[in-house]
Design a protein around this motif. Structure first.
Motif, mmCIF file in Angstrom:
data_model
loop_
_atom_site.group_PDB
_atom_site.id
_atom_site.type_symbol
_atom_site.label_atom_id
_atom_site.label_comp_id
_atom_site.label_asym_id
_atom_site.label_seq_id
_atom_site.Cartn_x
_atom_site.Cartn_y
_atom_site.Cartn_z
ATOM 1 N N GLU A 234 41.709 -49.367 6.379
ATOM 2 C CA GLU A 234 40.775 -48.837 5.399
ATOM 3 C C GLU A 234 41.492 -48.080 4.282
ATOM 4 O OE1 GLU A 234 37.992 -46.469 7.527
ATOM 5 O OE2 GLU A 234 37.068 -48.172 8.548
ATOM 6 N N THR A 235 42.811 -48.022 4.355
ATOM 7 C CA THR A 235 43.563 -47.350 3.308
ATOM 8 C C THR A 235 43.754 -48.284 2.120
ATOM 9 O OG1 THR A 235 45.658 -48.062 4.277
ATOM 10 C CG2 THR A 235 44.803 -45.906 4.950
ATOM 11 N N SER A 236 43.925 -47.687 0.947
ATOM 12 C CA SER A 236 44.169 -48.479 -0.247
ATOM 13 C C SER A 236 45.633 -48.894 -0.291
ATOM 14 C CB SER A 236 43.844 -47.651 -1.494
ATOM 15 O OG SER A 236 44.768 -46.584 -1.634
ATOM 16 N N MET A 237 45.955 -49.833 -1.206
ATOM 17 C CA MET A 237 47.337 -50.264 -1.350
ATOM 18 C C MET A 237 48.214 -49.090 -1.765
ATOM 19 S SD MET A 237 49.192 -52.887 -0.878
ATOM 20 C CE MET A 237 50.834 -53.496 -1.226
ATOM 21 N N ASP A 238 47.720 -48.247 -2.642
ATOM 22 C CA ASP A 238 48.484 -47.072 -3.070
ATOM 23 C C ASP A 238 48.775 -46.152 -1.893
ATOM 24 O OD1 ASP A 238 48.572 -47.929 -5.672
ATOM 25 O OD2 ASP A 238 46.907 -46.684 -6.356
ATOM 26 N N GLU A 239 47.782 -45.964 -1.019
ATOM 27 C CA GLU A 239 47.979 -45.114 0.158
ATOM 28 C C GLU A 239 48.979 -45.734 1.130
ATOM 29 O OE1 GLU A 239 43.699 -42.766 0.581
ATOM 30 O OE2 GLU A 239 43.924 -44.775 1.424
ATOM 31 N N ILE B 175 51.467 -47.720 0.420
ATOM 32 C CA ILE B 175 52.809 -47.550 -0.148
ATOM 33 C C ILE B 175 53.254 -46.102 -0.041
ATOM 34 C CG2 ILE B 175 54.131 -47.623 -2.306
ATOM 35 C CD1 ILE B 175 52.456 -50.075 -3.083
ATOM 36 N N GLU B 176 52.337 -45.166 -0.286
ATOM 37 C CA GLU B 176 52.680 -43.743 -0.219
ATOM 38 C C GLU B 176 53.052 -43.339 1.209
ATOM 39 O OE1 GLU B 176 53.271 -40.057 -2.195
ATOM 40 O OE2 GLU B 176 53.009 -42.120 -2.880
ATOM 41 N N ILE B 177 52.347 -43.866 2.192
ATOM 42 C CA ILE B 177 52.666 -43.590 3.595
ATOM 43 C C ILE B 177 54.066 -44.092 3.930
ATOM 44 C CG2 ILE B 177 52.097 -44.280 5.974
ATOM 45 C CD1 ILE B 177 49.118 -44.250 5.008
ATOM 46 N N THR B 178 54.352 -45.320 3.523
ATOM 47 C CA THR B 178 55.669 -45.897 3.800
ATOM 48 C C THR B 178 56.762 -45.137 3.077
ATOM 49 O OG1 THR B 178 54.548 -48.049 3.952
ATOM 50 C CG2 THR B 178 56.950 -48.068 3.891
ATOM 51 N N ARG B 179 56.492 -44.715 1.846
ATOM 52 C CA ARG B 179 57.478 -43.955 1.076
ATOM 53 C C ARG B 179 57.738 -42.592 1.729
ATOM 54 N NH1 ARG B 179 55.199 -44.119 -3.645
ATOM 55 N NH2 ARG B 179 56.410 -45.902 -4.383
ATOM 56 N N MET B 180 56.696 -41.944 2.236
ATOM 57 C CA MET B 180 56.897 -40.658 2.897
ATOM 58 C C MET B 180 57.782 -40.814 4.128
ATOM 59 S SD MET B 180 54.213 -37.960 4.621
ATOM 60 C CE MET B 180 53.331 -37.622 3.105
ATOM 61 N N VAL B 181 57.560 -41.858 4.907
ATOM 62 C CA VAL B 181 58.415 -42.114 6.065
ATOM 63 C C VAL B 181 59.861 -42.286 5.611
ATOM 64 C CG1 VAL B 181 58.954 -43.751 7.914
ATOM 65 C CG2 VAL B 181 56.573 -43.131 7.448
ATOM 66 N N GLN B 182 60.050 -43.040 4.550
ATOM 67 C CA GLN B 182 61.403 -43.251 4.018
ATOM 68 C C GLN B 182 62.052 -41.924 3.637
ATOM 69 O OE1 GLN B 182 61.835 -44.550 -0.104
ATOM 70 N NE2 GLN B 182 63.132 -46.244 0.596
#
Length: 255
Positions: free
Chosen positions: A139-144, A146-153
């Protein structure tokens, strides 16, 4: 005559594409009409094949919007590859780790596209497609996403720089850490106001002192997240982060 022929081809293309996509897209929207006018039919057919394969292997329903967004993305990717332009995906490693099933299916998609359109596509492109699968599953947006993956990085980079130790990314404990960070990042990005009280104060104090190096690293993560994302990491979350980091890096600290 040429204009008339182009008009007939576009109309025929629209009928074919509509027959593929209208059972997935509730309304034959303005966006779809625009894509039909700009993108050859073969890209819509390729998208249909890729999504059918993804559904079969992932065993999950995908949001209907992926039919349009993925067609647009594939068309742009192939045209860019034919011009010899490649875009590096800075989330490649994290995407491979966090979304292994989606990435494996995306690799199949890349192989299919290379054969169908006779182009060379790097592994980076599989990560782009994998994130679209992930976005279509949740249910997350594409921006969310990407932001989740970037935070993990960002957090993984901070941990690596803190310990200066190279860890085998294929290890089970490293995988567990990455999954925990994904869940943590999802909470930060999608539901930052959820209360999270400390469940076991005694265990927290024990872990904090027994795993001093791991906890010191977590303190740096706390400072980074608060400064960058305006999110206060609870002691409960600090406890779990410390345990996961200790599992990965603890055995190597005295070697």
């Amino acid at each position: 005559m040429r204009r008339a022929a182009n008009g007939r081809n576009q109309a025929a293309n629209g009928i074919i594409v509509e027959s593929i996509f209208t059972r997935h897209v509730p309304e034959f929207s303005k966006r779809l009409n625009e894509l039909v006018a700009q993108i050859p039919e073969e890209y819509f057919e390729a998208t249909q094949s890729i999504i059918s394969n993804a559904k079969m292997h992932l065993g999950k329903q995908l949001d209907e919007n992926i039919y349009l967004s993925l067609t647009d993305h594939i068309h742009f990717t192939i045209e860019r590859a034919r011009r010899g332009v490649q875009i590096r995906n800075r989330l490649l490693i994290e995407t491979k780790m966090l979304y292994q099933e989606e990435f494996a299916v995306a690799l199949e998609a890349i192989d299919y596209l290379m054969k169908r359109f006779d182009v060379k596509l790097p592994e980076d492109e599989a990560a782009f497609i994998a994130l679209r699968f992930v976005n279509a599953e949740t249910e997350t947006s594409m921006d969310e996403t990407i932001e989740i993956t970037r935070m993990v990085q960002e957090v993984v980079s901070l941990i690596r720089h803190y310990f200066h130790i190279e860890i085998d990314p294929a290890s089970l404990d490293y995988y567990r850490l990455m999954i925990h960070l994904k869940l943590f990042a999802t909470r930060v990005i999608t539901n930052p106001d959820t209360p999270d009280s400390l469940q076991d104060p005694q265990l927290f104090e024990l872990v904090k002192h027994q795993y001093g190096a791991a906890f010191a690293c977590v303190e740096q993560i706390v400072g980074f997240i608060e400064a960058t994302y305006r999110y206060k990491i609870s002691e409960n979350e600090q406890l779990y982060l410390t345990i996961h980091i200790q599992r990965v890096y603890g055995p190597h600290l005295h070697e």
